[in-house]
Scaffold this motif. Structure first.
Motif, PDB file in Angstrom:
ATOM      1  N   ALA A 147       0.843  -1.199   0.000  1.00 55.90           N
ATOM      2  CA  ALA A 147       0.000   0.000   0.000  1.00 55.90           C
ATOM      3  C   ALA A 147       0.878   1.249   0.000  1.00 55.90           C
ATOM      4  O   ALA A 147       1.573   1.531   0.982  1.00 55.90           O
ATOM      5  N   ASP A 148       0.847   1.995  -1.085  1.00 57.66           N
ATOM      6  CA  ASP A 148       1.675   3.202  -1.233  1.00 57.66           C
ATOM      7  C   ASP A 148       1.027   4.357  -0.480  1.00 57.66           C
ATOM      8  O   ASP A 148       0.204   5.100  -1.012  1.00 57.66           O
ATOM      9  N   ASP A 149       1.401   4.499   0.782  1.00 56.53           N
ATOM     10  CA  ASP A 149       0.803   5.500   1.655  1.00 56.53           C
ATOM     11  C   ASP A 149       1.908   6.088   2.520  1.00 56.53           C
ATOM     12  O   ASP A 149       2.681   5.357   3.141  1.00 56.53           O
ATOM     13  N   ASP A 150       1.977   7.416   2.562  1.00 55.04           N
ATOM     14  CA  ASP A 150       3.055   8.072   3.316  1.00 55.04           C
ATOM     15  C   ASP A 150       3.057   7.687   4.793  1.00 55.04           C
ATOM     16  O   ASP A 150       4.116   7.670   5.436  1.00 55.04           O
ATOM     17  N   ASP A 151       1.872   7.400   5.339  1.00 55.12           N
ATOM     18  CA  ASP A 151       1.777   7.076   6.759  1.00 55.12           C
ATOM     19  C   ASP A 151       1.944   5.583   7.031  1.00 55.12           C
ATOM     20  O   ASP A 151       1.881   5.151   8.175  1.00 55.12           O
ATOM     21  N   ASN A 152       2.149   4.809   5.985  1.00 55.18           N
ATOM     22  CA  ASN A 152       2.225   3.364   6.132  1.00 55.18           C
ATOM     23  C   ASN A 152       3.669   2.935   6.392  1.00 55.18           C
ATOM     24  O   ASN A 152       4.500   2.901   5.479  1.00 55.18           O
ATOM     25  N   ILE A 153       3.981   2.589   7.627  1.00 57.10           N
ATOM     26  CA  ILE A 153       5.349   2.214   7.991  1.00 57.10           C
ATOM     27  C   ILE A 153       5.723   0.837   7.448  1.00 57.10           C
ATOM     28  O   ILE A 153       6.904   0.459   7.451  1.00 57.10           O
ATOM     29  N   TYR A 154       4.748   0.076   6.973  1.00 59.71           N
ATOM     30  CA  TYR A 154       5.003  -1.267   6.466  1.00 59.71           C
ATOM     31  C   TYR A 154       5.341  -1.276   4.966  1.00 59.71           C
ATOM     32  O   TYR A 154       5.783  -2.298   4.447  1.00 59.71           O
ATOM     33  N   TYR A 155       5.140  -0.182   4.288  1.00 62.11           N
ATOM     34  CA  TYR A 155       5.219  -0.148   2.817  1.00 62.11           C
ATOM     35  C   TYR A 155       6.602  -0.538   2.310  1.00 62.11           C
ATOM     36  O   TYR A 155       7.623  -0.027   2.774  1.00 62.11           O
ATOM     37  N   LEU A 156       6.609  -1.474   1.321  1.00 61.13           N
ATOM     38  CA  LEU A 156       7.849  -1.874   0.643  1.00 61.13           C
ATOM     39  C   LEU A 156       7.749  -1.416  -0.815  1.00 61.13           C
ATOM     40  O   LEU A 156       7.059  -2.034  -1.616  1.00 61.13           O
ATOM     41  N   PRO A 157       8.437  -0.342  -1.195  1.00 54.57           N
ATOM     42  CA  PRO A 157       8.337   0.174  -2.574  1.00 54.57           C
ATOM     43  C   PRO A 157       8.915  -0.813  -3.594  1.00 54.57           C
ATOM     44  O   PRO A 157      10.003  -1.350  -3.388  1.00 54.57           O
ATOM     45  N   ARG A 158       8.195  -1.025  -4.672  1.00 58.73           N
ATOM     46  CA  ARG A 158       8.675  -1.932  -5.733  1.00 58.73           C
ATOM     47  C   ARG A 158       9.962  -1.429  -6.358  1.00 58.73           C
ATOM     48  O   ARG A 158      10.865  -2.215  -6.707  1.00 58.73           O
ATOM     49  N   GLU A 159      10.123  -0.101  -6.455  1.00 56.67           N
ATOM     50  CA  GLU A 159      11.289   0.451  -7.146  1.00 56.67           C
ATOM     51  C   GLU A 159      12.602   0.207  -6.400  1.00 56.67           C
ATOM     52  O   GLU A 159      13.691   0.425  -6.962  1.00 56.67           O
ATOM     53  N   ASP A 160      12.556  -0.246  -5.179  1.00 56.66           N
ATOM     54  CA  ASP A 160      13.770  -0.531  -4.417  1.00 56.66           C
ATOM     55  C   ASP A 160      14.397  -1.859  -4.803  1.00 56.66           C
ATOM     56  O   ASP A 160      15.472  -2.214  -4.286  1.00 56.66           O
ATOM     57  N   TYR A 161      13.739  -2.609  -5.712  1.00 53.01           N
ATOM     58  CA  TYR A 161      14.220  -3.948  -6.061  1.00 53.01           C
ATOM     59  C   TYR A 161      14.451  -4.032  -7.569  1.00 53.01           C
ATOM     60  O   TYR A 161      13.735  -3.420  -8.370  1.00 53.01           O
ATOM     61  N   ASP A 162      15.471  -4.821  -7.959  1.00 57.48           N
ATOM     62  CA  ASP A 162      15.888  -4.902  -9.361  1.00 57.48           C
ATOM     63  C   ASP A 162      14.895  -5.628 -10.248  1.00 57.48           C
ATOM     64  O   ASP A 162      14.799  -5.342 -11.442  1.00 57.48           O
ATOM     65  N   SER A 163      14.179  -6.582  -9.683  1.00 57.15           N
ATOM     66  CA  SER A 163      13.256  -7.377 -10.504  1.00 57.15           C
ATOM     67  C   SER A 163      12.024  -7.744  -9.703  1.00 57.15           C
ATOM     68  O   SER A 163      11.998  -7.628  -8.465  1.00 57.15           O
ATOM     69  N   ASP A 164      11.003  -8.197 -10.440  1.00 62.01           N
ATOM     70  CA  ASP A 164       9.790  -8.658  -9.767  1.00 62.01           C
ATOM     71  C   ASP A 164      10.094  -9.828  -8.841  1.00 62.01           C
ATOM     72  O   ASP A 164       9.516  -9.944  -7.755  1.00 62.01           O
ATOM     73  N   GLU A 165      11.000 -10.710  -9.292  1.00 59.55           N
ATOM     74  CA  GLU A 165      11.337 -11.870  -8.482  1.00 59.55           C
ATOM     75  C   GLU A 165      11.985 -11.445  -7.164  1.00 59.55           C
ATOM     76  O   GLU A 165      11.679 -11.991  -6.103  1.00 59.55           O
ATOM     77  N   ASP A 166      12.863 -10.449  -7.237  1.00 62.39           N
ATOM     78  CA  ASP A 166      13.495  -9.946  -6.011  1.00 62.39           C
ATOM     79  C   ASP A 166      12.450  -9.329  -5.073  1.00 62.39           C
ATOM     80  O   ASP A 166      12.516  -9.491  -3.845  1.00 62.39           O
ATOM     81  N   TYR A 167      11.520  -8.616  -5.688  1.00 65.20           N
ATOM     82  CA  TYR A 167      10.473  -7.973  -4.882  1.00 65.20           C
ATOM     83  C   TYR A 167       9.588  -9.014  -4.194  1.00 65.20           C
ATOM     84  O   TYR A 167       9.297  -8.916  -3.004  1.00 65.20           O
ATOM     85  N   LEU A 168       9.194 -10.047  -4.956  1.00 64.40           N
ATOM     86  CA  LEU A 168       8.368 -11.108  -4.380  1.00 64.40           C
ATOM     87  C   LEU A 168       9.110 -11.850  -3.273  1.00 64.40           C
ATOM     88  O   LEU A 168       8.525 -12.218  -2.251  1.00 64.40           O
ATOM     89  N   GLN A 169      10.418 -12.057  -3.493  1.00 67.41           N
ATOM     90  CA  GLN A 169      11.216 -12.716  -2.477  1.00 67.41           C
ATOM     91  C   GLN A 169      11.285 -11.869  -1.195  1.00 67.41           C
ATOM     92  O   GLN A 169      11.202 -12.378  -0.072  1.00 67.41           O
ATOM     93  N   ALA A 170      11.403 -10.556  -1.385  1.00 62.50           N
ATOM     94  CA  ALA A 170      11.433  -9.644  -0.232  1.00 62.50           C
ATOM     95  C   ALA A 170      10.113  -9.688   0.532  1.00 62.50           C
ATOM     96  O   ALA A 170      10.088  -9.677   1.768  1.00 62.50           O
ATOM     97  N   LEU A 171       8.994  -9.754  -0.225  1.00 63.79           N
ATOM     98  CA  LEU A 171       7.685  -9.851   0.432  1.00 63.79           C
ATOM     99  C   LEU A 171       7.578 -11.144   1.237  1.00 63.79           C
ATOM    100  O   LEU A 171       7.098 -11.143   2.374  1.00 63.79           O
ATOM    101  N   ARG A 172       8.037 -12.262   0.625  1.00 71.18           N
ATOM    102  CA  ARG A 172       7.973 -13.544   1.322  1.00 71.18           C
ATOM    103  C   ARG A 172       8.802 -13.522   2.606  1.00 71.18           C
ATOM    104  O   ARG A 172       8.371 -14.026   3.649  1.00 71.18           O
ATOM    105  N   GLU A 173       9.973 -12.934   2.534  1.00 71.98           N
ATOM    106  CA  GLU A 173      10.848 -12.877   3.712  1.00 71.98           C
ATOM    107  C   GLU A 173      10.238 -11.983   4.793  1.00 71.98           C
ATOM    108  O   GLU A 173      10.320 -12.296   5.991  1.00 71.98           O
ATOM    109  N   GLU A 174       9.646 -10.883   4.359  1.00 68.80           N
ATOM    110  CA  GLU A 174       9.054  -9.962   5.329  1.00 68.80           C
ATOM    111  C   GLU A 174       7.856 -10.604   6.037  1.00 68.80           C
ATOM    112  O   GLU A 174       7.610 -10.349   7.213  1.00 68.80           O
TER     113      GLU A 174
END
Length: 577
Positions: free
Chosen positions: A62-89
């Motif tokens: 959820a792209d929300d300034d007040d959301n401390i849980y937000y993981l921006p997609r642009e911080d990761y090189d690929s969709d796979e990296d992003y999905l892996q980050a979500l799974r780990e989190e």
């Protein structure tokens, strides 16, 4: 609940109970309850865990300034990296503990249980992490479905210190894998997180549903086990009645004979329901409640802990199961509310080590009956302004044997007794002994319930005769309706607050000490409330007696005529009387 929700829960009860009851051919109720309730517990904690995972996944994206849980997609090189980050989190333990959700390791999740249970014995389930000095982890193989369930329970205990040593293992029952797989599949074939009935979404959470099922199963097992089953189960309506009368909104709540913890569950439910009515925050109010319990039976002690865990209620049940008289697990506790349904007329309770005990402030209880031992134990643990309720056999209200009458007299004279409620028969699964409820308090001068003040009630006592209330739930058991519970509780509260209370012949009576003295300190409500008023039909007594006597005379004459006719008919058939 609306009709759709009630129907959903009834159908769910029937479905799950029929599945669990198939174990009856292999195990008696005292044992197969551990299998069924263990699986219910695993299903609940796993459902609650997955529900929290879904919430977190939405928050992470959820792209929300007040959301401390937000993981921006642009911080990761690929969709796979992003999905892996979500799974780990999603596997970060703190996210679950902050929401009061049990951490469920992968090996204990219901999806794992369902997937692995159908594999052939000996199949590799997973590899453990390499231990010190070893390059490869050990392969874990499936031994049996019972072992798989036990391993799940063990993993949950390891991850949640509060449950260490609590969850019952099932391997020693030696159940067939097929029966357990059938039970797992039945439990799986139900939506606990998004329930619906005939296509209509229901406003029920997984905690509500699993809590309801757990309570239903406890009641069914109590019926199946008969007298023994009553150790851990007090009828829901009686528990609700006591909680509604005491109104435990805040403070320390204690039950020294807690069984499966029904009073604590009902207190929790009471706060939630009245929060909606009074429009205050239930979650905030629950922070002001803490529960303490004790239970001597190890199996029941574990059931109670599981019951609390299912509902997310924080609890202190001592370090172990223990006898409340001989090994008090809460010696320094002074509770604001004490509620209990101890065994009636318990004979084998005394030990010479209890002679001269500080708890026997109002007299030493009889060695052959623990009724007044329970009462004084509870009073000992009651805070100076606390209130308590105790279910006891009716004999406690009138018995004069072995010092009981003297103890009762002192309790009355010291103004500790507040209200006595006589109950109807056939309320309990494990005994037909008539019962009553004692309500006692150490301070009748006032007291607050939220913002409502009680009046000064010193020297006054309320008697309620509820023996004529209730309905037959089946051929064996009686139960109270919600209206019955409200009638009794409202009467008690009106008397406490001095608002709208009136004596009702045959039902309730407020009396003073001198009236109780006249009855030799017998506290049976029937002695005080009198008989219900009969409706006056306007017919003078003499006229009514003449009319009824005439009717009876005519009925006698008709009886004689019929007797003659019957004898004549039998004679015509060749028979004589």
């Amino acid at each position: 609940m609306n009709k759709a929700e009630q129907q959903f829960l009834k159908e769910l009860d029937d479905k799950l109970w029929k599945a669990a009851d198939k174990l009856r051919a292999n195990l008696d109720a005292a044992n197969y309850k551990h299998v069924a309730l263990g699986l219910i517990f695993l299903k609940y904690v796993s459902d609650a865990f997955e529900e929290r995972q879904e919430q977190l996944l939405e928050l992470f994206q959820a792209d929300d300034d007040d959301n401390i849980y937000y993981l921006p997609r642009e911080d990761y090189d690929s969709d796979e990296d992003y999905l892996q980050a979500l799974r780990e989190e999603l596997e970060v333990l703190d996210y679950y503990r902050e929401a009061n959700v049990f951490w469920v390791p992968m090996a204990a999740r219901w999806s794992t249980l369902k997937e692995k249970a159908v594999l052939p014995a000996g199949s590799v389930l997973w590899k453990e992490e390499p231990s010190a000095g070893k390059k490869a982890g050990k392969e874990v193989k499936l031994r049996s479905v019972s072992w798989l369930v036990d391993n799940a329970l063990e993993e949950i205990e390891k991850a949640n210190a509060k449950l260490k040593g609590i969850l019952n293992r099932i391997s020693h029952f030696q159940l067939d894998d097929d029966k357990l797989i059938g039970l797992i599949n039945t439990f799986s074939d139900t939506s606990f997180t998004r329930p619906e009935h005939n296509g209509e979404p229901l406003n029920l959470h997984s905690k509500d549903i699993l809590g309801h099922v757990y309570e239903y199963f406890l009641g069914q097992f109590a019926l199946a086990e008969g007298k023994q089953g009553g150790q851990y189960y007090t009828p829901k309506s009686i528990v609700t009645l006591i909680v509604e009368m005491l109104e435990p909104y805040s403070g320390r709540v204690y039950d020294p004979a807690m069984g499966s913890g029904g009073f604590f569950v009902s207190s929790d439910r009471f706060i939630e329901e009245h929060a909606r009515e009074q429009r205050y925050n239930a979650a905030e109010q629950k922070k002001h409640i803490s529960v303490y319990g004790q239970e001597s039976n190890p199996t029941t002690w574990r059931l109670a802990a599981m019951n609390m865990a299912i509902r997310g209620i924080d609890f202190n049940f001592g370090n172990k199961n223990a006898d409340s008289f001989l090994d008090d697990q809460h010696p320094d506790l002074r509770a604001d509310f004490v509620m209990a349904n101890p065994p009636f007329n318990m004979k084998d309770w005394w030990s010479e080590s209890l002679a001269g005990d500080a708890r026997w402030k109002y007299g030493t209880p009889p060695k052959g009956n623990a009724n007044f031992a329970w009462m004084q134990h509870m009073l000992h643990h009651l805070a100076p302004a606390g209130s308590m309720a105790l279910l006891l056999a009716n004999g406690s209200m009138s018995s004069n044997t072995n010092n009981e009458g003297e103890i009762r007299r002192r309790l009355v004279e010291e103004d500790l007794v507040e209200c006595m409620v006589a109950l109807p028969g056939q309320l309990f699964t494990n005994t037909q002994i008539p019962a009553c409820i004692w309500f006692l308090t150490k301070d009748k001068t006032n007291g607050l319930v939220l913002d409502e003040k009680k009046r000064d009630r010193r020297g006054q006592f309320l008697f309620i005769d509820a023996r004529n209330l209730g309905y037959m739930r089946d051929r064996v058991l009686r139960d109270f309706t919600n209206e019955d519970i409200a009638s009794i509780a409202d009467t008690f509260h009106a008397w406490q607050r001095g608002e709208g209370y009136e004596d009702v012949a045959g039902f309730c009576k407020s009396v003073e000490l001198d009236q109780i003295e006249k009855h030799d300190f017998v506290l049976t409500p029937g002695r005080y409330v009198g008989a219900p008023e009969q409706e006056d039909d306007g017919e003078p007594f003499a006229d009514k007696m003449a009319r009824l006597t005439g009717q009876l005379k005519a009925q006698f004459a008709e009886s004689e005529r019929l007797e003659v006719e019957i004898k004549r008919n039998l004679g015509g058939l060749g028979y004589e009387l």
